[in-house]
Design a protein around this motif. Structure first.
Motif, PDB file in Angstrom:
ATOM      1  N   ILE A  58      -1.857   1.602  -8.227  1.00  0.00           N
ATOM      2  CA  ILE A  58      -0.681   2.235  -8.819  1.00  0.00           C
ATOM      3  C   ILE A  58       0.342   1.191  -9.230  1.00  0.00           C
ATOM      4  O   ILE A  58       0.631   0.247  -8.483  1.00  0.00           O
ATOM      5  CB  ILE A  58      -0.055   3.254  -7.831  1.00  0.00           C
TER       6      ILE A  58
ATOM      7  N   SER B   2      -0.774   9.301  -3.719  1.00  0.00           N
ATOM      8  CA  SER B   2      -1.753   8.235  -3.803  1.00  0.00           C
ATOM      9  C   SER B   2      -1.845   7.467  -2.495  1.00  0.00           C
ATOM     10  O   SER B   2      -0.868   7.343  -1.756  1.00  0.00           O
ATOM     11  CB  SER B   2      -1.370   7.263  -4.932  1.00  0.00           C
TER      12      SER B   2
ATOM     13  N   THR C 193      -3.656   0.881  -3.688  1.00  0.00           N
ATOM     14  CA  THR C 193      -2.858  -0.337  -3.648  1.00  0.00           C
ATOM     15  C   THR C 193      -1.746  -0.262  -4.679  1.00  0.00           C
ATOM     16  O   THR C 193      -1.977   0.078  -5.834  1.00  0.00           O
ATOM     17  CB  THR C 193      -3.743  -1.562  -3.929  1.00  0.00           C
ATOM     18  N   SER C 194      -0.516  -0.586  -4.266  1.00  0.00           N
ATOM     19  CA  SER C 194       0.644  -0.458  -5.145  1.00  0.00           C
ATOM     20  C   SER C 194       1.117  -1.825  -5.601  1.00  0.00           C
ATOM     21  O   SER C 194       1.235  -2.761  -4.809  1.00  0.00           O
ATOM     22  CB  SER C 194       1.783   0.256  -4.405  1.00  0.00           C
ATOM     23  N   TYR C 195       1.384  -1.953  -6.895  1.00  0.00           N
ATOM     24  CA  TYR C 195       1.966  -3.159  -7.469  1.00  0.00           C
ATOM     25  C   TYR C 195       3.383  -2.802  -7.893  1.00  0.00           C
ATOM     26  O   TYR C 195       3.594  -2.111  -8.893  1.00  0.00           O
ATOM     27  CB  TYR C 195       1.138  -3.638  -8.660  1.00  0.00           C
ATOM     28  N   ALA C 196       4.357  -3.231  -7.099  1.00  0.00           N
ATOM     29  CA  ALA C 196       5.754  -2.875  -7.345  1.00  0.00           C
ATOM     30  C   ALA C 196       6.354  -3.829  -8.371  1.00  0.00           C
ATOM     31  O   ALA C 196       6.319  -5.050  -8.205  1.00  0.00           O
ATOM     32  CB  ALA C 196       6.549  -2.929  -6.044  1.00  0.00           C
TER      33      ALA C 196
ATOM     34  N   TYR D 161       5.558  10.797 -10.775  1.00  0.00           N
ATOM     35  CA  TYR D 161       4.252  10.180 -10.530  1.00  0.00           C
ATOM     36  C   TYR D 161       3.279  10.665 -11.600  1.00  0.00           C
ATOM     37  O   TYR D 161       3.160  11.869 -11.849  1.00  0.00           O
ATOM     38  CB  TYR D 161       3.764  10.584  -9.136  1.00  0.00           C
TER      39      TYR D 161
ATOM     40  N   GLN E 144       4.044   5.205 -11.381  1.00  0.00           N
ATOM     41  CA  GLN E 144       5.145   5.902 -10.737  1.00  0.00           C
ATOM     42  C   GLN E 144       6.455   5.260 -11.171  1.00  0.00           C
ATOM     43  O   GLN E 144       6.563   4.039 -11.257  1.00  0.00           O
ATOM     44  CB  GLN E 144       5.004   5.844  -9.220  1.00  0.00           C
TER      45      GLN E 144
ATOM     46  N   ASN F 118       4.084   0.692  -9.759  1.00  0.00           N
ATOM     47  CA  ASN F 118       5.255   1.375  -9.215  1.00  0.00           C
ATOM     48  C   ASN F 118       6.512   0.704  -9.746  1.00  0.00           C
ATOM     49  O   ASN F 118       6.890  -0.380  -9.315  1.00  0.00           O
ATOM     50  CB  ASN F 118       5.195   1.305  -7.689  1.00  0.00           C
TER      51      ASN F 118
ATOM     52  N   THR G  40       0.842  -1.189   0.000  1.00  0.00           N
ATOM     53  CA  THR G  40       0.000   0.000   0.000  1.00  0.00           C
ATOM     54  C   THR G  40       0.873   1.233   0.000  1.00  0.00           C
ATOM     55  O   THR G  40       1.793   1.357   0.796  1.00  0.00           O
ATOM     56  CB  THR G  40      -0.930   0.027   1.229  1.00  0.00           C
ATOM     57  N   VAL G  41       0.630   2.113  -0.955  1.00  0.00           N
ATOM     58  CA  VAL G  41       1.386   3.351  -1.055  1.00  0.00           C
ATOM     59  C   VAL G  41       0.740   4.392  -0.156  1.00  0.00           C
ATOM     60  O   VAL G  41      -0.465   4.592  -0.189  1.00  0.00           O
ATOM     61  CB  VAL G  41       1.397   3.865  -2.505  1.00  0.00           C
TER      62      VAL G  41
END
Length: 383
Positions: free
Chosen positions: A65, A16, A19-22, A122, A101, A67, A10-11
């Motif tokens: 997002i 933002s 939920t972040s997908y790195a 971003y 991002q 990332n 989570t970012v």
């Protein structure tokens, strides 16, 4: 087998709370185009990017997002390819209406020598009501294609121009160019880039800036998309009455500064550039012509100078295409069916200062077959 499972987190930032997908460089570049689309489809539960979303997708606030973090120092070569890849990811994210991002794992450490840190940032998802970029919403099947020549990056043409101008003005100052600091978002670069790389008023810029590729051209590659255009094509487009300086941007003559696969072309490059200087000096006797290829002529500085030209010209090259699109002046490029195919689809209604060079080209395989003497004869042929 490489694990392509994104790191889910989570970012929490000023941009933002989604939920972040790195992801890493395995999603980056042509081998990852379909994978990034698959990830975005899974994030948003749609079958084809760009089609009408289910009602709950439109209600996702804040949006998830993507990332991306890469080692920018390790990717310092193939500059144009990596920039192309960044724009592809931005296009895919925008079409899927997710935030994007990008940052370097080493921060801004390579900002002096690499272009990638300058693209750190971003990029929020567009609203569901409108497509905010050029030429309408792109075809999702093209955006997700693994074939480079099909990627419809012309939909981000105005973004490319804004980015190139932003970097140029940040590095060199406005230099009598009409700029909008807010539109170019110069403040964000001032926050992240060390002061010594900003507003460098001591750096000379040229009226006309030419990018001349050597490595893939004279390195005897079998790739027909690389080649040379005749020197008279530059003369047709660079005005004699107002041009006082011409800068030629090419690979260093110092072999120790070259990538391994460019070294074989070093001697030929030096000969051809010398002949090019003489040709242009004959046509522009009152102009100062400078070859800008020393160790101090870094890649970011080269991009900035090219974008600042009143005339900016490049033959077929993923490196030169972006400053030719981003120039404050008139940009000229050699269209190609395999390389930078998207550029030929940039409408003059979108960027009226960007034009094609439709003169003849001698391809790299032809150069290898015909030899240097006949290549020079082709280059120097006058009307």
């Amino acid at each position: 087998m490489m694990d392509r499972t994104p790191n889910l987190s989570t970012v929490t930032s000023k941009q933002s709370l989604g939920t972040s997908y790195a992801i890493g460089s395995d999603y980056f570049f042509w081998s990852g185009t379909s994978d990034i689309c698959t990830l975005i489809r899974n994030m948003t539960a749609v079958d084809i990017l760009g089609e009408e979303e289910p009602a709950y997708v439109a209600a996702m606030e804040p949006p998830p997002i993507v990332n991306l973090t890469v080692d920018c120092e390790a990717l310092s070569g193939h500059t144009g390819n990596w920039i192309t890849a960044i724009y592809h990811l931005r296009l895919a994210a925008a079409l899927g209406r997710v935030d994007f991002q990008f940052q370097c794992s080493t921060g801004m450490a390579s900002v002096e020598t690499s272009m990638l840190p300058w693209f750190s940032g971003y990029y929020p998802a567009p609203s569901n009501e409108t497509w905010p970029y050029d030429l309408g919403r792109p075809d999702g099947n093209l955006v997700c294609s693994k074939k480079y020549s099909r990627l419809p990056l012309q939909h981000l043409a105005s973004e490319m121009q804004r980015d190139m101008r932003r970097i140029a003005v940040a590095m060199l100052g406005p230099r009598e160019k009409v700029v909008d600091a807010t539109d170019l978002n110069l403040a964000s670069l001032a926050e992240s880039v060390p002061d010594e790389f900003l507003n460098r008023k001591d750096i000379e810029i040229d009226d006309a800036a030419i990018h001349f590729r050597c490595g893939d051209v004279f390195g005897y590659t079998t790739k027909t998309q690389y080649g040379v255009i005749q020197f008279r094509e530059y003369v047709k487009r660079i005005p004699k009455a107002t041009t006082k300086t011409i800068g030629i941007h090419t690979q260093p003559f110092d072999v120790s500064l070259l990538r391994n696969y460019d070294k074989d072309a070093a001697d030929t490059c030096k000969v051809v550039i010398g002949i090019m200087v003489n040709y242009l000096q004959h046509e522009y006797p009152n102009a100062t012509i400078t070859v800008r290829n020393t160790q101090n002529d870094t890649i970011p500085l080269t991009y900035a100078r090219l974008a600042m030209g009143a005339q900016t010209m490049t033959s077929t090259s993923t490196f030169g295409i972006f400053p030719a699109i981003g120039t404050f002046g008139e940009g000229f490029f050699q269209p190609n069916a395999k390389l930078n195919k998207f550029a030929a689809n940039i409408s003059e209604s979108v960027l009226p200062n960007v034009h094609t060079i439709d003169g003849p080209m001698m391809s790299s395989p032809e150069i290898a077959k015909k030899g240097l003497e006949r290549t020079i004869k082709f280059l120097t042929e006058r009307p």
